[in-house]
Scaffold this active site. Structure first.
Site, PDB file in Angstrom:
ATOM      1  N   ASP A   1       0.651  -1.081  -0.011  1.00 16.91           N
ATOM      2  CA  ASP A   1       0.339  -0.186  -0.218  1.00 16.91           C
ATOM      3  C   ASP A   1       0.822   1.256  -0.016  1.00 16.91           C
ATOM      4  OD1 ASP A   1       1.060  -0.462   2.546  1.00 16.91           O
ATOM      5  OD2 ASP A   1      -0.792   0.203   3.470  1.00 16.91           O
ATOM      6  N   SER A   2       1.859   1.263   0.400  1.00 16.83           N
ATOM      7  CA  SER A   2       3.108   2.230  -0.501  1.00 16.83           C
ATOM      8  C   SER A   2       2.771   2.896  -1.290  1.00 16.83           C
ATOM      9  CB  SER A   2       4.921   2.105  -0.006  1.00 16.83           C
ATOM     10  OG  SER A   2       5.130   0.720  -0.371  1.00 16.83           O
TER      11      SER A   2
ATOM     12  N   ASP B   1      -1.211  -5.940  -0.501  1.00 16.32           N
ATOM     13  CA  ASP B   1      -1.336  -5.027   0.722  1.00 16.32           C
ATOM     14  C   ASP B   1      -3.111  -4.959   1.204  1.00 16.32           C
ATOM     15  OD1 ASP B   1      -0.125  -4.303   3.045  1.00 16.32           O
ATOM     16  OD2 ASP B   1       0.912  -2.933   2.075  1.00 16.32           O
TER      17      ASP B   1
ATOM     18  N   LYS C   1      -1.525  -9.396   2.810  1.00 16.25           N
ATOM     19  CA  LYS C   1      -0.775  -9.157   3.950  1.00 16.25           C
ATOM     20  C   LYS C   1      -1.509  -8.332   4.809  1.00 16.25           C
ATOM     21  CE  LYS C   1       3.128  -5.976   3.746  1.00 16.25           C
ATOM     22  NZ  LYS C   1       2.109  -4.891   5.495  1.00 16.25           N
TER      23      LYS C   1
ATOM     24  N   GLU D   1      -1.996  -5.210   8.157  1.00 15.76           N
ATOM     25  CA  GLU D   1      -0.993  -4.776   9.316  1.00 15.76           C
ATOM     26  C   GLU D   1      -1.284  -4.888  11.039  1.00 15.76           C
ATOM     27  OE1 GLU D   1      -0.119  -0.382   8.909  1.00 15.76           O
ATOM     28  OE2 GLU D   1       0.735  -0.773   6.803  1.00 15.76           O
TER      29      GLU D   1
ATOM     30  N   GLU E   1       8.979  -4.070  10.813  1.00 11.91           N
ATOM     31  CA  GLU E   1       9.151  -2.838  10.416  1.00 11.91           C
ATOM     32  C   GLU E   1       9.648  -1.945  11.311  1.00 11.91           C
ATOM     33  OE1 GLU E   1       6.874  -1.013   7.140  1.00 11.91           O
ATOM     34  OE2 GLU E   1       7.366   0.355   8.068  1.00 11.91           O
TER      35      GLU E   1
END
Ligand code: KIV
Length: 296
Positions: free
Chosen positions: A60-61, A99, A129, A131, A199
């Site tokens: 999602d970056s 993501d 993925k 978070e 991270e």
């Protein structure tokens, strides 16, 4: 006849088998470092494929690197799916992870499963993925895994909730904070995640935690003890303005190269050096004269 290095690389790429979950587990067992990069379009996927990376994340970056949002928070699932489909078209062997963007899995298990399935059905992802290691994220992970989709967890700095974490800063730097990171990682493992991203946590904390985690751990700003490393494509290639986070190592400066290339093109257009005769198409003299007559 000797082969050019790029031909050798292309040959090796053709022979490589697709990376699977058992292969990732085997790499951890054998201590083979796992390489993951993000990708957001066909060319970045082709670069990842040709470089022989093991895993690709449609991060999602991409909200920031390719869509220009100020953070990862605003990006919509439909936007990431467009990127994901382009990445899929460029990849053959790396294990592909989509993501889940902020707001696409928090509301309910049903929402999480429905949206995770879109990554798999519409973009051909192998896994998703999400978070966070709190109870809600773990419940969603469990639900998605229960629906047959492998889930990668993500603890430490979780950019989607950076505001609640006090900003984009390293996590787990006190015993209490490190214990929270550990609890999240262990809970995600318990929920059945096939892998976890660490991270921006202290290297020593990651190293201690590795003793308790049986699934492959991919680090970004978590030191050398993790089973693999991930970097954002645009960070490692310097396709950005500014330096980025402390953990970024830059292997190229493509932003400078792109500006130089576009500037050279602009200069050539303004000086009329482009296009030159070799960039144009020709027409037979007779056809041209006939055309001239038709125009008059
Ligand atoms: O979105 C992303 O690029 C990520 C990686 C930094 C792991 O989540």
């Amino acid at each position: 006849m000797s082969s050019h290095p790029s031909q050798i690389a292309a040959g090796a790429a053709r022979d490589r088998l697709p990376v699977t979950l058992p292969r990732l587990a085997e790499m951890k067992r054998l201590g083979e470092p796992i390489v993951m990069v993000t990708a957001y379009d066909f060319p970045s996927a082709r670069a990842a494929e040709e470089a022989g990376v093991d895993m690709v994340l449609i991060g999602d970056s991409g909200a920031m690197t390719v869509l220009g949002y100020p953070s990862t928070v605003p990006v919509e699932l439909d936007e990431l799916l467009v990127l994901a489909r382009a990445v899929r078209r460029g990849l053959r062997t790396p294990f592909l992870v989509g993501d889940m963007p902020f707001g696409s899995y928090e509301v309910s298990d049903e929402q999480a499963i429905t949206n995770a399935m879109r990554f798999v059905k519409e973009a051909g992802c192998d896994a998703i993925k999400l978070e966070g290691g709190g109870p809600a994220s773990c419940a969603r992970a469990r639900a998605i895994i229960g629906a047959g989709i492998p889930v990668m967890g993500h603890v430490g700095l979780t950019p989607q909730t950076a505001t609640a974490l006090g900003g984009y800063r390293a996590q787990g730097r006190t015993a209490a904070a490190a214990t929270r990171v550990a609890a999240g990682a262990l809970a995600l493992q318990e929920a059945g995640c096939f892998s976890i991203v660490f991270e921006a946590i202290p290297s020593d904390v990651a190293e201690l935690l590795m003793r308790r985690i049986d699934v492959p751990v991919i680090g970004i700003g978590a030191g050398p003890a993790t089973d693999g490393q991930v970097l954002v494509f645009h960070d490692l290639l310097g396709i950005r303005e500014g330096l980025g986070a402390r953990f970024v190592k830059r292997y190229a400066n493509l932003q400078d190269e792109m500006v130089a290339g576009v500037s050279a093109f602009a200069g050539d257009v303004r000086s009329r050096d482009y296009p030159a005769p070799e960039h144009g198409y020709s027409i037979e003299a007779q056809e041209l004269s006939s055309f001239r007559e038709r125009l008059t």
